[in-house]
Design a protein around this motif. Structure first.
Motif, short mmCIF file in Angstrom:
data_model
loop_
_atom_site.label_atom_id
_atom_site.label_comp_id
_atom_site.label_asym_id
_atom_site.label_seq_id
_atom_site.Cartn_x
_atom_site.Cartn_y
_atom_site.Cartn_z
N ALA A 382 40.47 34.18 32.91
CA ALA A 382 39.35 33.74 32.22
C ALA A 382 38.53 33.16 31.16
CB ALA A 382 39.84 35.63 31.38
N ASN A 383 39.87 32.55 30.79
CA ASN A 383 39.21 31.10 29.82
C ASN A 383 38.89 30.05 30.80
OD1 ASN A 383 39.38 30.98 26.51
ND2 ASN A 383 41.03 32.64 27.56
N VAL A 384 39.02 30.40 31.53
CA VAL A 384 38.69 28.87 32.90
C VAL A 384 37.18 29.15 33.40
CG1 VAL A 384 39.83 27.52 34.62
CG2 VAL A 384 41.60 27.72 33.22
N MET A 385 37.51 30.30 33.66
CA MET A 385 36.29 30.56 34.54
C MET A 385 34.91 30.62 33.46
SD MET A 385 37.04 31.45 37.69
CE MET A 385 36.14 32.97 38.29
N ILE A 386 35.67 31.25 32.79
CA ILE A 386 34.35 31.47 31.93
C ILE A 386 33.60 30.02 30.49
CG2 ILE A 386 33.38 32.30 29.25
CD1 ILE A 386 32.85 34.39 31.61
N LEU A 387 34.66 29.29 30.03
CA LEU A 387 34.27 28.49 29.11
C LEU A 387 33.62 27.00 29.55
CD1 LEU A 387 37.74 28.22 27.00
CD2 LEU A 387 35.41 29.08 25.65
N TYR A 424 26.75 36.41 35.05
CA TYR A 424 28.20 35.95 35.28
C TYR A 424 28.73 36.21 34.70
CZ TYR A 424 31.57 32.54 36.84
OH TYR A 424 32.96 31.47 36.98
N MET A 425 28.73 36.08 33.56
CA MET A 425 29.98 35.72 32.38
C MET A 425 30.45 37.26 32.34
SD MET A 425 29.41 33.00 30.11
CE MET A 425 29.36 31.42 30.06
N THR A 426 29.65 38.26 32.44
CA THR A 426 29.77 39.82 31.69
C THR A 426 30.58 40.21 33.09
OG1 THR A 426 27.94 40.05 32.50
CG2 THR A 426 27.91 40.16 29.89
N SER A 427 30.45 40.29 34.41
CA SER A 427 29.97 39.97 35.29
C SER A 427 32.15 40.43 35.44
CB SER A 427 29.83 40.26 36.89
OG SER A 427 28.79 40.08 37.12
N ILE A 428 32.53 38.53 35.37
CA ILE A 428 33.78 38.04 35.50
C ILE A 428 34.79 38.80 34.92
CG2 ILE A 428 35.07 36.46 34.29
CD1 ILE A 428 34.13 35.71 37.46
N VAL A 429 33.69 39.41 33.37
CA VAL A 429 34.58 39.83 31.80
C VAL A 429 35.29 41.40 32.90
CG1 VAL A 429 34.61 40.72 29.93
CG2 VAL A 429 34.60 38.32 30.63
N ASP A 430 34.07 41.88 33.26
CA ASP A 430 34.58 43.02 33.80
C ASP A 430 35.67 43.11 35.16
OD1 ASP A 430 32.57 44.66 32.11
OD2 ASP A 430 31.67 44.08 33.25
N TRP A 431 35.28 42.70 35.75
CA TRP A 431 36.37 42.05 36.85
C TRP A 431 37.47 42.01 36.32
CZ3 TRP A 431 37.68 37.29 39.56
CH2 TRP A 431 38.71 37.66 40.07
N ILE A 432 38.14 40.46 36.14
CA ILE A 432 39.04 40.34 35.39
C ILE A 432 40.22 41.38 34.64
CG2 ILE A 432 41.27 38.92 33.90
CD1 ILE A 432 38.43 36.71 34.57
N ALA A 433 39.28 42.06 33.61
CA ALA A 433 39.79 43.54 32.48
C ALA A 433 39.90 44.85 33.47
CB ALA A 433 38.59 43.65 31.80
N SER A 434 39.51 44.95 35.22
CA SER A 434 39.55 45.91 35.63
C SER A 434 40.63 45.65 36.33
CB SER A 434 38.57 46.70 36.39
OG SER A 434 37.73 44.57 37.46
N ILE A 435 41.36 44.48 36.90
CA ILE A 435 42.59 44.45 37.88
C ILE A 435 43.78 45.14 37.03
CG2 ILE A 435 44.27 42.60 38.29
CD1 ILE A 435 41.47 40.59 38.30
N PRO A 436 44.92 45.94 37.74
CA PRO A 436 45.32 46.66 37.06
C PRO A 436 46.68 46.10 36.28
CG PRO A 436 45.36 46.93 39.40
CD PRO A 436 44.54 45.79 39.26
N PHE A 437 47.27 44.64 36.81
CA PHE A 437 48.05 44.08 36.00
C PHE A 437 47.52 43.16 34.64
CE2 PHE A 437 47.24 41.69 39.88
CZ PHE A 437 47.13 40.85 39.54
N ALA A 438 46.27 42.71 34.09
CA ALA A 438 45.59 42.21 33.23
C ALA A 438 46.43 42.78 31.69
CB ALA A 438 43.90 42.92 33.09
N LYS A 439 46.74 43.49 31.67
CA LYS A 439 47.60 43.79 30.30
C LYS A 439 49.05 44.14 30.68
CE LYS A 439 47.30 47.46 26.60
NZ LYS A 439 46.89 48.40 25.66
N GLY A 440 49.83 42.44 29.73
CA GLY A 440 51.06 43.34 29.57
C GLY A 440 51.08 43.50 28.68
N GLU A 441 52.76 44.44 28.09
CA GLU A 441 53.45 45.05 27.50
C GLU A 441 54.65 44.48 26.63
OE1 GLU A 441 53.01 49.22 26.03
OE2 GLU A 441 51.23 48.83 26.28
N VAL A 442 54.63 43.57 25.64
CA VAL A 442 56.51 43.05 25.24
C VAL A 442 57.33 43.36 23.59
CG1 VAL A 442 55.67 40.95 26.78
CG2 VAL A 442 55.23 41.01 24.99
#
Length: 478
Positions: A382-387, A424-442
């Motif tokens: 996400a950072n590489v796509m936005i920054l 473009y940025m808000t669309s990228i954020v919405d898309w990446i955040a919606s991916i099922p494995f976007a959030k991991g717990e440890v």
């Protein structure tokens, strides 16, 4: 016996002493009188004046005493809160930062210059309220409610406070007024929520971001670009320095310094902004005089300075730790990685952003895992796509604001370039955040934290020995 070293290393030793002293005071309550503090300060002055290598331990000891003394002093001031915890109190103070809202539409306020129960109190009080008053940074307010213990380095809080009075001083916070005036002009040119994201980039205004978008940015590790931070300030400083360098080096420094001061005044003296201003200001001064500051001097000096101003930062201020972790990743680990894989070749903007972001995340990841127990595996992506698009976005947002002031009837058309980038940025954020494995717990504990940083330090030493990289040749401003 009389081998000398550069004065900066004596300053670094003192700085590490201040950091260790502040940390030690969190666990050990040692009373230090004024005489001992004066002796410690005089010892530090002697170390810097004579610069003998053998005096480095004395410089560290002087800083240690100073760090413990300042932290103990603040702890004694915070003790004044003890008798009024759990009681209904009337507090007054000045709103220190922009007011934000949570998912319950409650205003969240930070107060400084606090007075309660007939006495002046140190530190910051955090309030939440459903009151409909329009409250802005710099306002004087009086609020009533039950005083609870705080969190992090905030000593006290009041939930669901009742606002008794709001006073907007005249002329008030002129920098904040100017910022809000310009933000209104930007809103003429760019619709929401894109404009809310854009104002975060350009002016550090995060308080108007929709809660859903804000949570997605946090998940993907992008919050640092929508608050007043070192990243935003560095972009502006680099632009100003290079723009005026061909005219005059002195003019370049004057304009850049004015930009640093103006940006800090507009965004407010938040801890993250203060740290960023100190770092960029020091690096700018070093660049002007043909010098570079070694990261192992710069980082502890800035950390010690912020602790002397606010000793409580070391006791649970997550932002303080993440800020310096990011700095360490960008100015220590990233140059070593670039040098190891590409030697002295120009990295280019994409590789520079990728490596810098990766290293910042490597250094801060253990802290994030310890505090939150979760991390997004897609944060780097996400950072590489936005920054890479942040600098042109900031330029077009600024131009959109100018058009909103000068030609408001045509502002929406002239603001289209900024809108397209932000869309473009808000669309990228919405898309990446919606991916099922976007959030991991440890599951992460203190031992895991210590092990992680041991590995990071060993990796850093290996890269340094392999590359023989000269840190004096690198600069935050380049």
């Amino acid at each position: 016996m009389k081998t000398t070293t550069h004065a900066s290393w004596q300053i670094a030793a003192m700085s590490w002493g201040v950091i260790c002293g502040a940390a030690l005071s969190c666990f050990v309550n040692v009373e230090i009188n004024l005489l001992i503090v004066v002796i410690g300060i005089l010892g530090c002055i002697v170390c810097v004046a004579f610069r003998f290598v053998l005096l480095l331990p004395l410089a560290f000891a002087g800083g240690l005493l100073l760090g413990m003394a300042v932290n103990n002093f603040q702890s004694n001031q915070i003790e004044k809160y003890q008798p009024i915890y759990g009681k209904q109190v009337l507090v007054t103070g000045i709103v220190s930062e922009d007011v934000s809202k949570n998912e319950k539409d409650e205003q969240q306020i930070k107060l400084t210059q606090v007075s309660a129960a007939g006495q002046n109190l140190s530190g910051v009080i955090w309030l939440s309220t459903r009151d409909g008053n329009l409250i802005k940074r710099g306002d004087f307010i009086a609020a009533q409610g039950k005083l609870d213990h705080g969190f992090g380095n905030i000593p006290a809080s009041i939930f669901k406070a009742k606002i008794i009075k709001v006073e907007q001083p005249v002329p008030g916070d002129l920098a904040r007024i100017a910022r809000d005036w310009f933000a209104d002009a930007v809103r003429i040119a760019i619709p929401s929520p894109q404009v809310d994201l854009g104002l975060g980039y350009l002016l550090g205004q995060q308080n108007e971001l929709p809660h859903d978008l804000n949570e997605k940015l946090k998940l993907l590790g992008l919050t640092h670009v929508v608050v007043a931070s070192g990243y935003n300030l560095t972009i502006l400083v680099r632009f100003a320095r290079k723009s005026f360098l061909n005219i005059s080096k002195r003019l370049s420094v004057l304009v850049t310094s004015a930009m640093i001061i103006g940006f800090v005044l507009m965004t407010g003296f938040s801890p993250s902004m203060s740290r960023a201003a100190i770092v960029t200001g020091l690096c700018l001064a070093a660049w002007y005089y043909g010098r570079n500051i070694h990261p192992l001097v710069l980082l502890p000096f800035v950390a010690a300075t912020t602790l002397l101003l606010n000793p409580g930062s070391i006791n649970g201020d997550l932002g303080w730790y993440l800020s310096f972790g990011s700095f360490a990743g960008v100015i220590i680990l990233a140059p070593l990685v670039n040098s190891f894989f590409w030697r002295n070749k120009d990295p280019g903007i994409l590789r520079e952003i990728f490596v810098g972001t990766l290293c910042a995340q490597i250094v801060t990841l253990p802290i994030i895992l310890l505090y939150f127990g979760q991390y997004s595996p897609l944060a780097l992506f996400a950072n590489v796509m936005i920054l890479p698009l942040i600098p042109p976005a900031m330029l077009f947002i600024f131009l959109a604001g100018i058009s909103g002031i000068l030609v408001p009837n045509f502002a929406e058309i002239l603001g289209l370039p900024a809108f397209w980038i932000l869309k473009y940025m808000t669309s990228i954020v919405d898309w990446i955040a919606s991916i099922p494995f976007a959030k991991g717990e440890v599951h992460f504990n203190v031992l895991s934290l210590i092990f992680s940083y041991t590995v990071i330090v060993i990796l850093t030493l290996f890269l340094w020995r392999a590359t023989k990289f000269n840190f004096y040749k690198s600069s935050v401003l380049e």
